[in-house]
Design an enzyme around this catalytic site. Sequence first.
Site, PDB file in Angstrom:
ATOM      1  N   HIS A 103       3.182   2.819 -12.961  1.00 57.23           N
ATOM      2  CA  HIS A 103       2.184   3.282 -11.999  1.00 57.23           C
ATOM      3  C   HIS A 103       1.052   4.061 -12.664  1.00 57.23           C
ATOM      4  O   HIS A 103      -0.073   4.061 -12.172  1.00 57.23           O
ATOM      5  CB  HIS A 103       2.845   4.115 -10.902  1.00 57.23           C
ATOM      6  CG  HIS A 103       3.478   3.248  -9.859  1.00 57.23           C
ATOM      7  ND1 HIS A 103       4.816   2.947  -9.868  1.00 57.23           N
ATOM      8  CD2 HIS A 103       2.938   2.562  -8.828  1.00 57.23           C
ATOM      9  CE1 HIS A 103       5.078   2.134  -8.861  1.00 57.23           C
ATOM     10  NE2 HIS A 103       3.964   1.872  -8.221  1.00 57.23           N
ATOM     11  N   ARG A 124      -2.514   2.720  -1.657  1.00 60.76           N
ATOM     12  CA  ARG A 124      -1.270   3.374  -2.106  1.00 60.76           C
ATOM     13  C   ARG A 124      -1.366   4.839  -1.666  1.00 60.76           C
ATOM     14  O   ARG A 124      -2.152   5.590  -2.236  1.00 60.76           O
ATOM     15  CB  ARG A 124      -1.140   3.281  -3.626  1.00 60.76           C
ATOM     16  CG  ARG A 124      -0.781   1.912  -4.155  1.00 60.76           C
ATOM     17  CD  ARG A 124      -0.603   1.991  -5.675  1.00 60.76           C
ATOM     18  NE  ARG A 124       0.023   0.808  -6.241  1.00 60.76           N
ATOM     19  CZ  ARG A 124      -0.647  -0.191  -6.799  1.00 60.76           C
ATOM     20  NH1 ARG A 124      -1.960  -0.186  -6.849  1.00 60.76           N
ATOM     21  NH2 ARG A 124       0.011  -1.212  -7.324  1.00 60.76           N
ATOM     22  N   ARG A 177      -0.356   1.394   3.165  1.00 62.94           N
ATOM     23  CA  ARG A 177       1.057   1.247   2.832  1.00 62.94           C
ATOM     24  C   ARG A 177       1.719   2.614   2.959  1.00 62.94           C
ATOM     25  O   ARG A 177       1.210   3.612   2.440  1.00 62.94           O
ATOM     26  CB  ARG A 177       1.218   0.739   1.395  1.00 62.94           C
ATOM     27  CG  ARG A 177       2.686   0.567   1.037  1.00 62.94           C
ATOM     28  CD  ARG A 177       2.870   0.027  -0.352  1.00 62.94           C
ATOM     29  NE  ARG A 177       2.645   1.041  -1.366  1.00 62.94           N
ATOM     30  CZ  ARG A 177       2.780   0.807  -2.666  1.00 62.94           C
ATOM     31  NH1 ARG A 177       3.096  -0.397  -3.101  1.00 62.94           N
ATOM     32  NH2 ARG A 177       2.577   1.758  -3.543  1.00 62.94           N
ATOM     33  N   GLU A 196       8.758  -7.537  -2.495  1.00 62.85           N
ATOM     34  CA  GLU A 196       8.826  -7.152  -3.909  1.00 62.85           C
ATOM     35  C   GLU A 196      10.267  -6.988  -4.397  1.00 62.85           C
ATOM     36  O   GLU A 196      10.514  -6.569  -5.503  1.00 62.85           O
ATOM     37  CB  GLU A 196       8.015  -5.869  -4.167  1.00 62.85           C
ATOM     38  CG  GLU A 196       8.203  -4.773  -3.152  1.00 62.85           C
ATOM     39  CD  GLU A 196       7.240  -3.601  -3.322  1.00 62.85           C
ATOM     40  OE1 GLU A 196       6.470  -3.573  -4.290  1.00 62.85           O
ATOM     41  OE2 GLU A 196       7.264  -2.706  -2.452  1.00 62.85           O
ATOM     42  N   ASN A 249       4.271  -6.585  -9.171  1.00 63.87           N
ATOM     43  CA  ASN A 249       4.714  -5.637 -10.216  1.00 63.87           C
ATOM     44  C   ASN A 249       6.209  -5.409 -10.085  1.00 63.87           C
ATOM     45  O   ASN A 249       6.964  -5.482 -11.051  1.00 63.87           O
ATOM     46  CB  ASN A 249       3.997  -4.290 -10.082  1.00 63.87           C
ATOM     47  CG  ASN A 249       2.497  -4.443 -10.119  1.00 63.87           C
ATOM     48  OD1 ASN A 249       1.991  -5.339 -10.771  1.00 63.87           O
ATOM     49  ND2 ASN A 249       1.784  -3.578  -9.416  1.00 63.87           N
ATOM     50  N   ASP A 250       6.634  -5.107  -8.859  1.00 59.08           N
ATOM     51  CA  ASP A 250       8.058  -4.874  -8.655  1.00 59.08           C
ATOM     52  C   ASP A 250       8.836  -6.180  -8.641  1.00 59.08           C
ATOM     53  O   ASP A 250       9.903  -6.274  -9.231  1.00 59.08           O
ATOM     54  CB  ASP A 250       8.285  -4.109  -7.342  1.00 59.08           C
ATOM     55  CG  ASP A 250       8.102  -2.617  -7.552  1.00 59.08           C
ATOM     56  OD1 ASP A 250       8.601  -2.106  -8.570  1.00 59.08           O
ATOM     57  OD2 ASP A 250       7.451  -1.969  -6.709  1.00 59.08           O
ATOM     58  N   ARG A 265       9.916  -2.064 -15.441  1.00 55.54           N
ATOM     59  CA  ARG A 265       8.478  -2.164 -15.745  1.00 55.54           C
ATOM     60  C   ARG A 265       7.964  -0.975 -16.543  1.00 55.54           C
ATOM     61  O   ARG A 265       6.880  -1.036 -17.111  1.00 55.54           O
ATOM     62  CB  ARG A 265       7.674  -2.348 -14.441  1.00 55.54           C
ATOM     63  CG  ARG A 265       7.713  -1.165 -13.510  1.00 55.54           C
ATOM     64  CD  ARG A 265       7.306  -1.544 -12.088  1.00 55.54           C
ATOM     65  NE  ARG A 265       5.992  -1.031 -11.729  1.00 55.54           N
ATOM     66  CZ  ARG A 265       5.508  -1.026 -10.491  1.00 55.54           C
ATOM     67  NH1 ARG A 265       6.229  -1.527  -9.492  1.00 55.54           N
ATOM     68  NH2 ARG A 265       4.322  -0.553 -10.238  1.00 55.54           N
ATOM     69  N   CYS A 316      -0.695  -8.349  -3.834  1.00 56.66           N
ATOM     70  CA  CYS A 316      -1.398  -7.106  -4.173  1.00 56.66           C
ATOM     71  C   CYS A 316      -0.913  -6.506  -5.486  1.00 56.66           C
ATOM     72  O   CYS A 316      -1.331  -5.426  -5.873  1.00 56.66           O
ATOM     73  CB  CYS A 316      -1.272  -6.085  -3.046  1.00 56.66           C
ATOM     74  SG  CYS A 316       0.419  -5.587  -2.744  1.00 56.66           S
TER      75      CYS A 316
HETATM   76  C1  PEP Z   1       3.788  -4.044  -6.645  1.00 62.34           C
HETATM   77  O1  PEP Z   1       4.976  -3.722  -6.831  1.00 62.34           O
HETATM   78  O2  PEP Z   1       3.282  -5.088  -7.086  1.00 62.34           O
HETATM   79  C2  PEP Z   1       2.895  -3.149  -5.862  1.00 62.34           C
HETATM   80  C3  PEP Z   1       1.688  -3.513  -5.521  1.00 62.34           C
HETATM   81  O3  PEP Z   1       3.389  -1.921  -5.585  1.00 62.34           O
HETATM   82  P1  PEP Z   1       3.449  -0.741  -6.643  1.00 62.34           P
HETATM   83  O4  PEP Z   1       2.838  -1.224  -7.908  1.00 62.34           O
HETATM   84  O5  PEP Z   1       2.728   0.418  -6.068  1.00 62.34           O
HETATM   85  O6  PEP Z   1       4.926  -0.506  -6.769  1.00 62.34           O
HETATM   86 MG    MG Z   2       5.768  -2.081  -5.621  1.00 66.68          MG
END
Ligand code: PEP
Ligand code: MG
Length: 804
Positions: A442, A533, A569, A668, A691-692, A702, A739
């Site tokens: 993050h 976020r 979110r 996710e 990402n998740d 990650r 996203c």
């Molecule tokens: C993701 O997981 O892709 C996402 C957009 O949420 P975050 O990166 O805030 O966990």
């Molecule tokens: Mg996420």
Amino acid sequence: MVAIVLVSHSAKLAEGVAELAQQMVQNNVTIAVAAGIDDPENPLGTDVLKIQAAIESVYTEAGVIVLMDLGSAIPSTEMAVEFLTPEQQQNVKLCEAPLVEGTIAAAVQASIGADIQQVLTEACSALTPKISQLSATSTLTQISENKPLNLETQTVEITVQNDSGLHARPAAQFVSKAAQFTAEITVKNITKNSLEVNAKSINQVMGLAIRQGDKIAIVATGEDAEPALQTLQEFIHKLNQEISAESISIPQKSTPQQISVENFDYFQGVPASPGIAVGKVVHYQITFPEVKNNQTENPEEEWKKLQTSLQTAQQDLQNIQAGSEIFQAHLLFLEDPELIQQTQTLIFEQNSTAAWAWKTTIESIISTYQALEDPYFRARSVDVQDIGMRVLQLLTGSSRVSLNLSEPGILIASDLTPSEVAQFNPNQVLGICTVAGSATAHSALIANLLGIPMIVNLGEKLTKIVSGTEVALNGTTGEIWLEPDEVKRQELQPTVFARLDIPSPILLRANILGVADAKFAIDCGAMGVGLLRTELLYLERSTPPTEEEQVEIYQAIANTLSPHPLTIRTLDIGGDKPVPYLNLEPEANPFLGWRGIRQSLETLDLFKTQLRAILRVSANSNIKLMFPMVASVTEVRAAKRLLSELKTELKTDNIPFDKQLKIGIMIEVPSAVLMADQLAREVDFFSIGTNDLSQYIMAADRTNSQVSHLADAFEPAVLRAIEYTIKQAHCQGISVSICGQFASLPEAAPLLWGLGVDELSVNPKALAAVQTSLSQFSLAQAQEIAITALQLDSAQSVKDAIQR
Ligand code: PEP
Ligand code: MG
């Protein structure tokens, strides 16, 4: 005649010892006392200026020996000596002997006119008669228990010959090996004529600044003294044979410029946030928060608090920093017996609070490091600062204080938390480089959103770049150049994030963090926001934001975006985004732990406050609501039930809200993909968090730089999950957005379009590039790319296919 200075926490104690010694030598020696502090309420303590004054008052060329009691007396005396003139410093010796015995032995020796070395030697062996007398008694006891006690002292002398001496990694290994034995082990840098220090203390061993060519003496006393010495000697031998793995060798008396320019001038790391930056290096310096409460009536409780915080810090480090040497050294700092003992002394002897005692001890250790001549060892003060801050945050519930740069620069840090990055002002922090970290942590995502180029996972050599060195970095390729010449600067033309006035085949929205980047997103051409976020509202503060505060912020953003939608979110903390006031327990696997909707559904007050704020803003703005980290249908239903209750509450109170408010979920978690058909019946839209999703599908944390490369959304496994989700959503007639960071990659955009996605939510700066990329393909071509990619066998082959 050699004079003596006694340093003690207690004036009464020091005066008593002085009286005893003078009686032995018929007042024939000069003794000065620096003891206690000028606070009638709490007279116990040591005072640097008092010690300096006492030394100066008895100083002659014959020299002064200083004896101390314990704990802070030692760093205070060391600091007092630093304030003396260099000539005085030569003739002042700190003596490790115990206060009573040492003073008497020193007084006797000084009174007969012995020189300073003889006085020192005599004082240092003052305990010998006592030991031999008592060990005879102990032996009897031991023999009766059939366990002979061997208190023999053994010494080895050895020269350290490897390139970088006993720098952080070998020092940490040396200390770990010493700690395996029960024997008391000390080490001394003979070449630098240092004091003997505790070989089980990382701070003290590093403080010896042992370099290539330095001769050291290791002394062990106790039952396992012999194997201990053998192990340590073998370790140094092995170290001497090692051809330094690091390509950087630091000359003994190097100047900053020599280090930065001659030895290395190019680094390659992992690109984490695109963009070019040129500027001077600034090492991230942590400013300790103010500790308001410094006295306690319950030292026991403070001591327990400290131990809990140390354990939590240890656990945190083990969780987030697996594998990195620098953080292994940090773990040793946390266990350092000298550091803990000094803090404990302050808590019990001065009734200091744990936070105050910890801060005082850490600051004194930092100043010891900073006073070292050797630039490498001096730079290690950053590690002590880092670990000191980590524990202090836990003790005070505060967060790191924002950075104030005198001029814009490129920041170097070991690693950064999302809340730290969120505080950075992009006009001040031109770029970020970190030793550890990963591109989808993050902290990197926030750097993206703030438009700060960032490179991560550069390794420990990064810390050796000297502050003020000019560097250029390319956050897109992960490259850094030290002292770039004009040609290199010309090559690195800054990218222009222009708005493109061409239609996009799919909706392009933006990911944002707050009011500041909402305007920027619109200027870049975003059709609203696909992901706000909200965590940032909750970080960097000691209490959660109120409903009113949230209404104000969401409203301001919605107004800026109007008429385009704002997708809010709900809170997704936990994972790598801890919040101090929630007292989150450390978790072995935070990403598999209590985060997102799981956490929200169990901290109902917090969740309801946020939902009420969102509902209120929805009354007259284009708002969409989205829940993160959904793993089951049950969770979605629970969240929807809560929302209905709140709607009823608002209705009863005549507070308006949008009755048709659109509700979506993030996809996710693999279980959400597999249950996409059922989930799609519950909500109005999906947004895929790649990402998740990538880290969970590939089972690769990650934020762990050792495995984060595996969490790559180009992996066909991840692409198949995306395709399946889209199909299920479309069957139920709902739309799908992406996203995650993947959506911001221009090379991924046609592939996602081909997979059938309806929207992309991207970093505002990437909008133009994504749009340009989409405009180069027809839908049929995009679909062909997608069909091909789904059949390939690796992320690399997908990337190669797209390239072709
Ligand atoms: C993701 O997981 O892709 C996402 C957009 O949420 P975050 O990166 O805030 O966990
Ligand atoms: Mg996420």
